[in-house]
Design a protein around this motif. Structure first.
Motif, short mmCIF file in Angstrom:
data_model
loop_
_atom_site.label_atom_id
_atom_site.label_comp_id
_atom_site.label_asym_id
_atom_site.label_seq_id
_atom_site.Cartn_x
_atom_site.Cartn_y
_atom_site.Cartn_z
N ALA A 41 0.19 -1.04 0.19
CA ALA A 41 -0.17 -0.02 0.12
C ALA A 41 0.68 1.11 0.02
O ALA A 41 2.18 1.01 0.02
CB ALA A 41 -0.70 -0.17 1.22
N TRP A 42 -0.37 2.05 -0.03
CA TRP A 42 0.58 3.27 -0.34
C TRP A 42 0.74 3.82 1.17
O TRP A 42 -0.69 4.21 1.36
CB TRP A 42 0.64 4.75 -1.55
CG TRP A 42 1.08 3.83 -2.35
CD1 TRP A 42 0.17 3.53 -4.07
CD2 TRP A 42 2.13 4.75 -3.39
NE1 TRP A 42 1.19 3.46 -4.80
CE2 TRP A 42 1.98 4.32 -4.20
CE3 TRP A 42 3.49 5.55 -2.46
CZ2 TRP A 42 3.31 4.23 -5.53
CZ3 TRP A 42 4.45 5.34 -2.84
CH2 TRP A 42 4.19 4.78 -4.68
N LEU A 43 1.04 4.88 1.52
CA LEU A 43 0.82 5.80 3.29
C LEU A 43 1.26 7.11 2.58
O LEU A 43 1.51 7.89 1.73
CB LEU A 43 1.88 5.51 3.86
CG LEU A 43 2.62 6.55 5.41
CD1 LEU A 43 1.20 5.54 6.08
CD2 LEU A 43 3.25 6.77 6.15
N LYS A 44 -0.41 7.32 2.80
CA LYS A 44 -0.77 9.65 2.92
C LYS A 44 -1.56 9.71 3.92
O LYS A 44 -3.08 9.28 4.72
CB LYS A 44 -1.94 8.84 2.10
CG LYS A 44 -2.35 10.36 0.81
CD LYS A 44 -4.03 10.52 -0.07
CE LYS A 44 -4.58 11.56 -0.30
NZ LYS A 44 -5.29 11.74 -1.44
N ILE A 45 -1.42 10.50 4.26
CA ILE A 45 -1.41 11.59 5.47
C ILE A 45 -1.77 13.40 5.15
O ILE A 45 -0.68 13.37 4.12
CB ILE A 45 -0.08 11.24 6.31
CG1 ILE A 45 0.13 10.38 7.20
CG2 ILE A 45 -0.61 12.17 7.76
CD1 ILE A 45 0.94 9.82 8.11
N SER A 46 -2.92 13.56 5.04
CA SER A 46 -3.62 14.53 5.08
C SER A 46 -4.21 15.59 5.99
O SER A 46 -4.68 14.35 7.16
CB SER A 46 -4.70 14.03 3.46
OG SER A 46 -5.50 13.48 4.12
N PHE A 47 -4.26 16.74 5.72
CA PHE A 47 -4.81 17.21 7.11
C PHE A 47 -6.03 17.41 6.23
O PHE A 47 -6.11 18.96 4.77
CB PHE A 47 -3.92 18.72 7.31
CG PHE A 47 -2.65 18.26 8.26
CD1 PHE A 47 -3.03 17.83 9.25
CD2 PHE A 47 -1.85 18.30 7.61
CE1 PHE A 47 -1.83 17.89 10.44
CE2 PHE A 47 -0.24 17.88 8.20
CZ PHE A 47 -0.83 17.76 9.79
N GLU A 48 -7.30 17.70 6.49
CA GLU A 48 -8.36 17.83 5.72
C GLU A 48 -9.43 19.06 6.79
O GLU A 48 -8.73 19.00 8.01
CB GLU A 48 -9.18 16.69 6.12
CG GLU A 48 -8.68 15.13 4.89
CD GLU A 48 -8.54 16.02 3.45
OE1 GLU A 48 -9.59 16.92 2.99
OE2 GLU A 48 -7.56 15.33 2.82
N PRO A 49 -9.72 20.01 5.90
CA PRO A 49 -10.26 21.14 6.61
C PRO A 49 -11.95 20.97 7.78
O PRO A 49 -12.02 19.94 7.39
CB PRO A 49 -10.72 22.33 6.04
CG PRO A 49 -10.64 21.73 4.59
CD PRO A 49 -9.72 19.93 4.88
N VAL A 50 -11.98 21.16 8.75
CA VAL A 50 -13.08 20.55 9.39
C VAL A 50 -13.84 21.24 9.20
O VAL A 50 -14.53 23.13 9.13
CB VAL A 50 -12.72 21.38 11.15
CG1 VAL A 50 -13.96 20.51 11.97
CG2 VAL A 50 -11.37 19.57 11.68
N VAL A 51 -15.78 20.94 8.19
CA VAL A 51 -16.51 21.39 8.05
C VAL A 51 -17.57 21.59 9.08
O VAL A 51 -17.38 20.56 10.17
CB VAL A 51 -16.98 20.73 6.86
CG1 VAL A 51 -18.36 21.18 6.41
CG2 VAL A 51 -16.36 20.69 5.83
N THR A 52 -18.18 22.68 9.68
CA THR A 52 -18.66 22.79 10.77
C THR A 52 -20.05 23.48 10.19
O THR A 52 -19.85 24.61 9.47
CB THR A 52 -18.48 24.08 11.65
OG1 THR A 52 -17.85 25.49 11.38
CG2 THR A 52 -17.13 23.53 13.08
N PRO A 53 -20.91 22.90 10.51
CA PRO A 53 -22.66 23.02 10.02
C PRO A 53 -22.64 24.60 10.69
O PRO A 53 -22.67 25.66 11.39
CB PRO A 53 -23.09 22.19 10.33
CG PRO A 53 -23.40 21.60 11.84
CD PRO A 53 -21.95 22.31 11.65
#
Length: 53
Positions: A41-53
């Motif tokens: 497998a490939w290791l993929k680490i990412s930061f995703e924005p938190v979506v608040t309603p």
């Protein structure tokens, strides 16, 4: 793929792989890279924005 097979490819113990897979250890980046490579497998680490309603 068994934990023993993964451990052999990672050059570590089966018990460490079991702890890694169960979340009982906090692996280093190097350990995660070795785990990914051992499992094809490939290791993929990412930061995703938190979506608040």
């Amino acid at each position: 793929m068994t934990q023993e097979q993964v451990a052999e490819k990672m050059q570590t113990s089966q018990s460490y792989v079991a702890k890694l897979e169960s979340g009982r250890v906090s692996p280093s980046m190097k350990a995660l890279q070795r785990y990914a490579a051992a499992t094809g497998a490939w290791l993929k680490i990412s930061f995703e924005p938190v979506v608040t309603p």
